[in-house]
Design a protein around this motif. Structure first.
Motif, short mmCIF file in Angstrom:
data_model
loop_
_atom_site.label_atom_id
_atom_site.label_comp_id
_atom_site.label_asym_id
_atom_site.label_seq_id
_atom_site.Cartn_x
_atom_site.Cartn_y
_atom_site.Cartn_z
N ILE A 311 0.83 -1.21 0.00
CA ILE A 311 0.00 0.00 0.00
C ILE A 311 0.87 1.26 0.00
O ILE A 311 0.52 2.27 -0.61
CB ILE A 311 -0.97 0.02 1.22
CG1 ILE A 311 -2.03 1.12 1.06
CG2 ILE A 311 -0.22 0.22 2.51
CD1 ILE A 311 -2.98 0.89 -0.06
N LEU A 312 2.03 1.17 0.66
CA LEU A 312 2.92 2.32 0.67
C LEU A 312 3.49 2.59 -0.72
O LEU A 312 3.59 3.73 -1.17
CB LEU A 312 4.06 2.09 1.66
CG LEU A 312 3.68 2.26 3.14
CD1 LEU A 312 4.76 1.68 4.04
CD2 LEU A 312 3.44 3.72 3.48
N ILE A 313 3.84 1.51 -1.39
CA ILE A 313 4.37 1.67 -2.75
C ILE A 313 3.25 2.08 -3.70
O ILE A 313 3.43 2.96 -4.54
CB ILE A 313 5.04 0.36 -3.20
CG1 ILE A 313 6.32 0.13 -2.38
CG2 ILE A 313 5.36 0.39 -4.69
CD1 ILE A 313 6.91 -1.24 -2.52
N LEU A 314 2.08 1.45 -3.54
CA LEU A 314 0.97 1.76 -4.43
C LEU A 314 0.38 3.14 -4.14
O LEU A 314 -0.35 3.69 -4.97
CB LEU A 314 -0.12 0.69 -4.32
CG LEU A 314 0.30 -0.73 -4.70
CD1 LEU A 314 -0.88 -1.67 -4.65
CD2 LEU A 314 0.93 -0.75 -6.09
N ALA A 315 0.68 3.69 -2.96
CA ALA A 315 0.21 5.05 -2.64
C ALA A 315 0.74 6.02 -3.67
O ALA A 315 0.11 7.03 -3.98
CB ALA A 315 0.67 5.45 -1.25
N ALA A 316 1.91 5.71 -4.19
CA ALA A 316 2.48 6.56 -5.23
C ALA A 316 1.58 6.58 -6.45
O ALA A 316 1.63 7.54 -7.25
CB ALA A 316 3.87 6.05 -5.61
N ASN A 317 0.75 5.56 -6.59
CA ASN A 317 -0.12 5.50 -7.76
C ASN A 317 -1.16 6.62 -7.78
O ASN A 317 -1.63 7.03 -8.84
CB ASN A 317 -0.83 4.15 -7.84
CG ASN A 317 -1.47 3.93 -9.18
OD1 ASN A 317 -0.79 3.90 -10.19
ND2 ASN A 317 -2.79 3.81 -9.20
N THR A 318 -1.51 7.13 -6.60
CA THR A 318 -2.42 8.29 -6.55
C THR A 318 -1.81 9.45 -7.32
O THR A 318 -2.49 10.13 -8.09
CB THR A 318 -2.67 8.70 -5.08
OG1 THR A 318 -3.28 7.61 -4.39
CG2 THR A 318 -3.57 9.91 -5.02
N SER A 319 -0.51 9.66 -7.13
CA SER A 319 0.16 10.73 -7.86
C SER A 319 0.21 10.43 -9.35
O SER A 319 0.13 11.35 -10.17
CB SER A 319 1.59 10.90 -7.33
OG SER A 319 1.57 11.41 -6.02
N TYR A 320 0.34 9.15 -9.70
CA TYR A 320 0.39 8.80 -11.11
C TYR A 320 -0.94 9.05 -11.81
O TYR A 320 -0.99 9.16 -13.03
CB TYR A 320 0.80 7.33 -11.27
CG TYR A 320 2.29 7.13 -11.28
CD1 TYR A 320 3.04 7.36 -12.42
CD2 TYR A 320 2.97 6.77 -10.12
CE1 TYR A 320 4.41 7.21 -12.43
CE2 TYR A 320 4.34 6.61 -10.11
CZ TYR A 320 5.06 6.84 -11.28
OH TYR A 320 6.42 6.70 -11.28
N ASN A 321 -2.01 9.13 -11.03
CA ASN A 321 -3.30 9.48 -11.60
C ASN A 321 -3.54 10.98 -11.62
O ASN A 321 -4.11 11.52 -12.58
CB ASN A 321 -4.43 8.80 -10.81
CG ASN A 321 -4.57 7.34 -11.16
OD1 ASN A 321 -5.22 6.97 -12.13
ND2 ASN A 321 -3.93 6.48 -10.37
N ASP A 322 -3.09 11.68 -10.58
CA ASP A 322 -3.41 13.09 -10.44
C ASP A 322 -2.36 14.03 -11.04
O ASP A 322 -2.70 15.07 -11.60
CB ASP A 322 -3.60 13.44 -8.95
CG ASP A 322 -4.96 12.99 -8.45
OD1 ASP A 322 -5.82 12.65 -9.30
OD2 ASP A 322 -5.17 12.95 -7.23
N PHE A 323 -1.07 13.70 -10.90
CA PHE A 323 -0.02 14.55 -11.45
C PHE A 323 -0.19 14.78 -12.95
O PHE A 323 -0.19 15.93 -13.41
CB PHE A 323 1.35 13.92 -11.15
CG PHE A 323 2.53 14.68 -11.71
CD1 PHE A 323 3.22 15.60 -10.94
CD2 PHE A 323 2.96 14.46 -13.01
CE1 PHE A 323 4.31 16.29 -11.46
CE2 PHE A 323 4.04 15.14 -13.54
CZ PHE A 323 4.71 16.06 -12.75
N PRO A 324 -0.37 13.72 -13.77
CA PRO A 324 -0.53 13.96 -15.21
C PRO A 324 -1.79 14.77 -15.53
O PRO A 324 -1.79 15.57 -16.47
CB PRO A 324 -0.63 12.54 -15.80
CG PRO A 324 0.02 11.66 -14.78
CD PRO A 324 -0.32 12.28 -13.46
#
Length: 616
Positions: A311-324
């Motif tokens: 979950i800590l690693i996948l938390a970065a996925n939130t940024s991968y959705n919102d940053f772009p």
């Protein structure tokens, strides 16, 4: 080349497939809540890092501090729930601030979000790797390598598309929620049923001098450190367009569900840490200590550690959705390169995904993948965007004055006040620990946005055809650089004579013997086309040619045009291209920025000799 690309990220999707890439509430909770949920894994620990050095007495304040953070969380959830319905197109703080406070405020919010998302990826992955190395200490020397591997993994998964990424990340997110809730349930049950629990061993981090008081400043520091639990709360409001219809309703339900889960996980973890007298340890996370004390190092311990790391690693996925997405909105407004506003083969903003990966990887490399080195930089941008968003919503309600607008102003005003207070505490308390970097970077990023926008405005004026008359050249003077007499040269000369009667070949003399052979054959084949030979005593190709072109440039009339046609041959295999000198490419690169020349390549394909060649 394309087959390799398709193997890695999949086949391209048609525009019509975008509707099918939307997320259900179940998948959206996994995708957009992973950042906020993962904060639970280190928020309690950050509070304890502040309180533990004061002494055992100070640890009793961990739960009250967490209670205040939960109150702020509830306020933000209510505030962003209203933002979701008011701005169903997404964009979060950037759009809200831009529409209600002006473009500069929007750019400040956008810069804050951009920096926050980069740090989210770095902190989340560093924390996830810390969970792995807590369970397997032998991996500690490979921390940075593991961090970079997970950045690459997330980049590839997200380049494959929104829906595919959501499918990959759903199961680990729910395993984490289930396992941590189970651990909290076991701990609460044992505590209230009076079952024996072995307390965690006392850590040297505890203050050696007992104290029975604590200052307000220490509590403020603990509060600001624990506010990392609130990072990611804005993610759902940013990504509303990616929800299935009715998107606003589905996003609001997902936001509330996320808030409820965070309250239970964060509050429960802090409660267990307090009753078990757990203190922070540089070599083992707080959650790892709690699980080891309550369940031992059995299968459940490793399941929890694995799901925490996930979950800590996948938390970065939130940024991968919102940053772009945020990058695309800023780019559409002309404050970032236009390329960031375009969707890639898989209907995601590929350029933003790759850019985020590169920047996060650089941070992880520079800071050695250490969570505690990265966290002081974290949360400043989050709470600045929180504050601007809430102030923007206050202005929004005052402008539209719809039913319930006064209540909405109170909610958003309260949220803005609390967010602003936290921002001031964070900026003051963490300034010397690295937060100054973010405080300096935000205005620099805004200046970069403005500079890019100014460039686009100037280019638009320059390229506008309104009131302009485009003049057609009356005469074209064609110059063809010639090295040897080959089919490639003949192909170029034939094309040159088809577009102009004024053609001149130019040869740089690097070898006298070869030059004489060239002049002999040239006179036989093209006696009517002049061949200018230029000596080069130092065997340089570019300098004599550029000097010649400068001389020609001085002689042309206002309505004349110089065209340089470069003979080039294309090899059958791509790797064979590198076996030949790149004179044509170098010449094009040098002449490209001279506004008085038109440069064109006339390629001759070795594998398709009979094919008619046109200039590129």
């Amino acid at each position: 080349m394309f087959s390799v690309k398709n193997l890695i990220i999949g086949k391209p999707l048609e525009n019509s497939s975008l509707a099918h890439e939307k997320l259900t509430k179940i998948k959206a909770l996994a995708v957009y809540s992973s950042d906020a949920l993962s904060s639970v894994a280190y928020a309690t620990e950050e509070i304890l890092w502040v309180l533990a050095p004061i002494g055992a007495f100070a640890l009793s304040y961990a739960l009250p501090v967490s209670g205040v953070i939960v109150l702020l969380l509830a306020t933000l959830i209510m505030s962003y729930r209203k933002t979701i319905f008011a701005y169903p197109s997404g964009g979060g703080a950037y759009i809200v601030a831009k529409d209600n406070l002006g473009q500069h405020a929007g750019l400040i919010a956008g810069a804050s979000l951009v920096i926050d998302y980069i740090l989210t990826v770095s902190v989340s992955i560093a924390s996830g790797v810390a969970a792995i190395t807590s369970a397997f200490p032998s991996l500690l020397p490979h921390t940075v390598a593991l961090c970079l591997f997970f950045v690459l993994f997330l980049m590839v998964v997200n380049l494959r598309g929104i829906k595919e990424a959501a499918t990959v990340f759903t199961l680990p997110t729910y395993i984490f929620i289930f396992s941590l809730l189970t651990l909290i349930g076991v701990g609460v049950y044992k505590h209230f049923m009076g079952l024996p629990i072995s307390p965690a061993p006392v850590n040297p981090v505890l203050g050696s001098t007992p104290q029975n008081y604590i200052t307000l400043w220490i509590l403020a520091k603990a509060f600001s450190s624990g506010c990392t639990a609130l990072t990611g709360v804005e993610a759902i409001s940013n990504g509303v367009p990616n929800f299935k219809e009715p998107r606003s309703r589905n996003a609001a339900i997902t936001l509330v569900a996320m808030g409820i889960i965070i309250v239970f996980l964060f509050g429960g973890t802090t409660f267990l840490a307090q009753i078990l007298h757990v203190t922070p340890n540089a070599d083992e996370t707080v959650i790892s200590q709690i699980a080891r004390v309550l369940t031992g190092r059995g299968w459940f311990y490793y399941l929890l550690q694995a799901s925490t790391a996930a979950i800590l690693i996948l938390a970065a996925n939130t940024s991968y959705n919102d940053f772009p997405l945020v990058f695309s909105l800023i780019a559409k407004d002309g404050y970032l390169p236009r390329q960031f506003s375009a969707r890639g083969d898989k209907l995601v903003f590929s350029n933003g995904i790759v850019t985020l990966s590169i920047l996060a990887a650089l941070l992880l490399f520079i800071f050695g993948g250490d969570t505690h080195n990265l966290l002081p930089l974290y949360a400043i941008g989050v709470f600045l965007s929180f504050t601007l968003s809430q102030v923007g919503m206050v202005v929004h309600w005052r402008k539209i004055k719809e039913v319930g607008w006064k209540t909405n102003i109170m909610v958003n005003g309260f949220g803005a006040t609390l967010s602003g207070i936290v921002l001031l505490i964070l900026a003051t308390e963490k300034f010397m620990n690295g937060a100054w970097i973010v405080i300096v970077l935000i205005p620099l990023l805004v200046l970069a946005f403005l500079k890019i926008h100014k460039h686009y405005v100037e280019i638009a004026k320059e390229l506008s055809v309104d009131g302009q008359v485009c003049e057609h050249p009356e005469h074209i003077k064609v110059i063809v650089p010639v090295a040897t007499f080959t089919r490639v040269v003949v192909n170029t000369i034939e094309y040159a004579t088809s577009i102009s009667s004024d053609v001149t070949a130019v040869h740089i003399v690097l070898d006298e013997e070869k030059s004489e052979k060239l002049k002999s054959r040239w006179g036989e084949r093209y006696p009517h086309i002049p061949l200018v030979t230029l000596p080069s005593p130092y065997r340089a190709f570019l300098s004599p040619l550029l000097q010649y072109l400068e001389g020609v440039e001085k002689t042309i009339q206002p309505h004349e045009l110089i065209m340089v046609l470069i003979p080039e041959f294309i090899t059958h295999k791509w790797w064979q291209y590198f076996l030949h000198n790149q004179t044509g490419w170098v010449l094009k690169s040098v002449l490209f920025f001279n506004k008085n020349y038109v440069i064109a390549s006339v390629p001759y394909h070795i594998s398709e000799r009979q094919k008619k060649i046109v200039p590129q």
